[in-house]
Scaffold this motif. Structure first.
Motif, PDB file in Angstrom:
ATOM      1  N   HIS A  68     -41.846   4.471 -23.035  1.00  0.00           N
ATOM      2  CA  HIS A  68     -41.933   4.775 -24.474  1.00  0.00           C
ATOM      3  C   HIS A  68     -42.358   6.218 -24.727  1.00  0.00           C
ATOM      4  O   HIS A  68     -43.081   6.511 -25.680  1.00  0.00           O
ATOM      5  N   SER A  69     -41.882   7.109 -23.876  1.00  0.00           N
ATOM      6  CA  SER A  69     -42.263   8.518 -23.980  1.00  0.00           C
ATOM      7  C   SER A  69     -41.787   9.170 -25.269  1.00  0.00           C
ATOM      8  O   SER A  69     -42.359  10.165 -25.718  1.00  0.00           O
ATOM      9  N   ASP A  70     -40.751   8.602 -25.902  1.00  0.00           N
ATOM     10  CA  ASP A  70     -40.209   9.163 -27.140  1.00  0.00           C
ATOM     11  C   ASP A  70     -40.677   8.413 -28.381  1.00  0.00           C
ATOM     12  O   ASP A  70     -40.161   8.623 -29.467  1.00  0.00           O
ATOM     13  N   LEU A  71     -41.657   7.532 -28.230  1.00  0.00           N
ATOM     14  CA  LEU A  71     -42.161   6.747 -29.351  1.00  0.00           C
ATOM     15  C   LEU A  71     -43.358   7.458 -29.982  1.00  0.00           C
ATOM     16  O   LEU A  71     -44.324   7.786 -29.299  1.00  0.00           O
ATOM     17  N   VAL A  72     -43.260   7.693 -31.281  1.00  0.00           N
ATOM     18  CA  VAL A  72     -44.363   8.280 -32.043  1.00  0.00           C
ATOM     19  C   VAL A  72     -45.026   7.154 -32.820  1.00  0.00           C
ATOM     20  O   VAL A  72     -44.374   6.492 -33.632  1.00  0.00           O
ATOM     21  N   THR A  73     -46.288   6.904 -32.576  1.00  0.00           N
ATOM     22  CA  THR A  73     -46.951   5.730 -33.145  1.00  0.00           C
ATOM     23  C   THR A  73     -47.609   5.993 -34.492  1.00  0.00           C
ATOM     24  O   THR A  73     -48.571   5.325 -34.855  1.00  0.00           O
ATOM     25  N   ASN A  74     -47.090   6.952 -35.255  1.00  0.00           N
ATOM     26  CA  ASN A  74     -47.619   7.181 -36.598  1.00  0.00           C
ATOM     27  C   ASN A  74     -47.325   6.013 -37.533  1.00  0.00           C
ATOM     28  O   ASN A  74     -47.988   5.823 -38.541  1.00  0.00           O
ATOM     29  N   ILE A  75     -46.316   5.217 -37.192  1.00  0.00           N
ATOM     30  CA  ILE A  75     -45.944   4.045 -37.983  1.00  0.00           C
ATOM     31  C   ILE A  75     -46.508   2.812 -37.280  1.00  0.00           C
ATOM     32  O   ILE A  75     -46.204   2.579 -36.100  1.00  0.00           O
TER      33      ILE A  75
END
Length: 197
Positions: A68-75
């Motif tokens: 999940h290196s491209d996952l941004v967890t702002n959501i």
């Protein structure tokens, strides 16, 4: 309603195993409503009709690279994806479910965001093909469908949401999006859209 098949694209949102599949990571959230509303059956009829008419069919799917290196967890919802290790690209989890499998000429657009237009080449591809109208459907109504619809509207597309080819985790969430989307685009049934082709 009138639709020009040469300038209309049908966007099937997130019909992937982890989202709508019976054993998918998000089945506890979405599967019951998918079944209750018969979403896969309606979507198949819509996709078959679009192909028969010669309209562009596009599948959008959310998928992430290993780790999940491209996952941004702002959501927060994407934070859940990271926690459970779901929606990994190049696995069965992110393949389109058998009931509505893509055909050879269909596009499959992958992105790591909620809206199909974010961090993808979807807008560029649609514009290059002369598309000015998008017909949206999928799961979840209030998440990926609404997000893609708002993005498409902001980008200048005519947007139509197919009410009976969508579902959410709860009927109330679906209904809220449908009630408000008439101010942002159009809402129609699968029968109305197919008749317009």
């Amino acid at each position: 309603m009138e639709l020009n098949k040469s300038t209309t694209a049908f966007l099937a949102c997130h019909f992937e195993n982890d989202v709508v599949g019976a054993e998918g990571a998000f089945a506890p959230f979405f599967r019951a409503e998918v079944e209750r509303r018969g979403v896969l059956e309606v979507a198949k009829r819509l996709l078959d009709g679009a192909r028969s008419a010669g309209a562009r069919v596009v599948y959008t799917r959310v998928a992430f690279q290993e780790g999940h290196s491209d996952l941004v967890t702002n959501i927060p919802l994407l934070g859940v994806v990271a926690q459970q290790g779901s929606l990994l690209d190049h696995t069965a989890a992110t393949e389109i479910v058998d009931e509505v499998k893509p055909e050879a000429d269909d596009w499959v657009v992958t992105n790591p965001k909620v809206s199909a237009f974010a961090s993808s080449d979807l807008d560029e591809r649609l514009r290059a093909s002369g598309i000015d109208t998008v017909v949206l459907f999928g799961v979840a109504t209030n998440i990926s469908v609404e997000s893609a619809g708002r993005s498409a509207g902001d980008l200048g597309y005519r947007v139509i949401v197919v009410e009976d080819a969508c579902s959410a985790a709860a009927p109330e969430a679906h209904d809220a999006t449908i009630a408000s989307f008439g101010l942002l685009g159009e809402v129609a049934s699968a029968d109305e859209v197919l008749a317009a082709l």
